[in-house]
Write an enzyme that holds these catalytic residues in place. Structure first.
Site, PDB file in Angstrom:
ATOM      1  N   ASP A 200       0.845  -1.198   0.000  1.00 15.88           N
ATOM      2  CA  ASP A 200       0.000   0.000   0.000  1.00 15.88           C
ATOM      3  C   ASP A 200       0.877   1.244   0.000  1.00 15.88           C
ATOM      4  OD1 ASP A 200      -1.930   1.908   0.311  1.00 15.88           O
ATOM      5  OD2 ASP A 200      -2.746   1.120   2.195  1.00 15.88           O
ATOM      6  N   GLU A 226      -1.537  -1.072  -3.985  1.00 15.67           N
ATOM      7  CA  GLU A 226      -2.675  -0.254  -3.553  1.00 15.67           C
ATOM      8  C   GLU A 226      -2.332   1.229  -3.599  1.00 15.67           C
ATOM      9  OE1 GLU A 226      -4.736  -1.856  -0.212  1.00 15.67           O
ATOM     10  OE2 GLU A 226      -5.166   0.104   0.657  1.00 15.67           O
ATOM     11  N   GLU A 252     -10.323   3.940  -1.980  1.00 20.22           N
ATOM     12  CA  GLU A 252     -10.733   4.265  -0.621  1.00 20.22           C
ATOM     13  C   GLU A 252     -11.004   5.756  -0.447  1.00 20.22           C
ATOM     14  OE1 GLU A 252      -7.132   4.586   2.340  1.00 20.22           O
ATOM     15  OE2 GLU A 252      -6.751   2.935   0.989  1.00 20.22           O
ATOM     16  N   HIS A 302     -12.325  -1.568   1.648  1.00 23.66           N
ATOM     17  CA  HIS A 302     -11.392  -0.881   2.538  1.00 23.66           C
ATOM     18  C   HIS A 302     -12.037  -0.844   3.923  1.00 23.66           C
ATOM     19  CE1 HIS A 302      -9.702   2.753   4.522  1.00 23.66           C
ATOM     20  NE2 HIS A 302      -8.587   2.304   3.974  1.00 23.66           N
TER      21      HIS A 302
HETATM   22 CA    CA Z   1      -4.929   1.884   1.928  1.00 21.18          CA
END
Ligand code: CA
Length: 388
Positions: A200, A226, A252, A302
């Site tokens: 991420d 991500e 997200e 998320h």
């Molecule tokens: Ca994230």
């Protein structure tokens, strides 16, 4: 069942150690719950995404803008309420904090409806495709240390989480492309081959650096990459998807069906990650899910926050149709924060059993209690309350 009052509860505590991701280090954990009371004696609980100062301002939006619009209305009228509140806020914020605030209220109305009918949210949503959900653990947050020290720390943490039963993990990056590749390499090699590792970036890169990192992730067999670039950079997302074999995940930071539509139409995502406590609540999540599936993009929620957010997501994941379907369909997973989290551990009167379930096999059960099944402990709400 008329709405009689809407209250916000913002809680906060000092973390034992500072944690970080590519955008900031933080030393406090916070959480914002919304309580909707009704004249039937039923109380619904929701949660708004957004830490610290954001939670304080979201509380003001819930209290000052949304509550006066909905007190006195039927708590079953959540669609009507959603659209009237959205329409009122539209000129002042179609994304971000007004929608985060609306999300918590909408979730509380769903919880109240489930409690009034004596059924879990999955029943309101149309039933369960699965009774247990795979869990992935996120940890390996940034600390203020040099890259070699952090790589050693990440490797040890990853091995520890694998020992707790997690078969999929997610790590942060954010030291810059070359250092980040070293961090991922060290973490990946600390794990057994059958434990998945996702990365991420929290939109740390421009597309050129994201390509550089992404090519290394391709070599390392990473589960997904991500938020590689800024959420506004739809062309960047599309270029990464075309150039890399690692799936590109994100979303997200997107809100409502109207925000999600261009993201999906741009073919920007391999995996969509809608955040129910931010994008507009359960009502809007179901529309974004339908939109993602209409583009044949799989959804892996998320998840951030307290047991309320965890429990709501468990209900949504259980009620999510397989895409596209089959004998052995790919499944969504529950995102689970493995770092220090007193609200996760202390807030629920009937705690979730996710950590124990993971230790017993990597999946967790979906509660059958009415609504989302979480009632916050009033002592815990009071103990960590942030004064108004
Ligand atoms: Ca994230």
């Amino acid at each position: 069942m008329k709405i009689t009052a809407v209250h916000s509860h913002v809680m906060e505590y000092d973390l034992p150690e500072e944690l970080g991701y590519s955008q900031q280090y933080y030393a406090k954990r916070s959480c914002h719950l919304v309580e909707v009371q009704t004249d039937a004696g039923i109380t619904g609980w929701g949660e708004c995404f957004g830490p610290g100062p954001v939670a304080r301002v979201n509380r003001a939006i819930v209290k000052g803008v949304i509550a006066p619009l909905i007190v006195g209305r039927s708590a079953f009228d959540r669609e009507v309420i959603w659209h009237e509140v959205y329409n009122r806020l539209r000129d002042h914020g179609q994304k971000g904090m007004p929608i985060q605030a609306l999300s918590g209220v909408d979730i509380a109305l769903w919880d109240a409806a489930g409690k009034a009918l004596g059924v879990p949210l999955t029943t309101l949503l149309g039933g369960r495709f699965r009774d247990t959900v795979p869990v992935y653990g996120y940890g390996m947050m940034l600390r203020r240390m040099d890259t070699p020290s952090l790589a050693t720390s990440f490797a040890a943490e990853a091995r520890q989480l694998e020992g707790q039963g997690f078969r999929a993990l997610k790590m942060k990056v954010g030291h810059g492309p070359a250092a980040d590749i070293a961090l991922v390499d060290a973490t990946r090699h600390a794990l057994s081959d059958d434990t998945a590792l996702m990365v991420d970036a929290n939109h740390a890169y421009h597309v050129t650096d994201a390509l550089k990192v992404g090519r290394a992730l391709d070599r390392l067999g990473i589960g997904w990459f991500e938020e590689p670039v800024a959420p506004e950079d739809l062309n960047g997302y599309r270029e990464l998807r075309a150039a890399l074999s690692t799936p590109i995940a994100g979303g997200e930071a997107e809100f409502t069906r109207w925000g999600w539509r261009p993201l999906l139409e741009a073919r920007a995502l391999s995996i969509a990650q809608p955040e129910v406590c931010a994008l507009g609540g359960i009502s809007e999540f179901q529309r974004v899910l339908a939109l993602a599936h209409s583009h044949f993009v799989p959804v892996i929620n998320h998840v951030w926050g307290s047991p309320v957010a965890l429990a709501v997501n468990l209900q949504l994941l259980a009620a999510m149709p397989p895409l596209p379907g089959g004998l052995y369909p790919a499944e969504p997973m529950l995102e689970y924060d493995t770092t220090h989290h007193l609200f996760r551990d202390e807030l629920a009167l009937e705690p979730l059993t996710i950590a124990a379930d993971v230790a017993a096999g990597g999946r967790t059960g979906v509660p059958n209690r009415p609504g989302h099944g979480i009632t916050p402990n009033p002592d815990v709400l009071a103990k960590y309350a942030v004064p108004r």
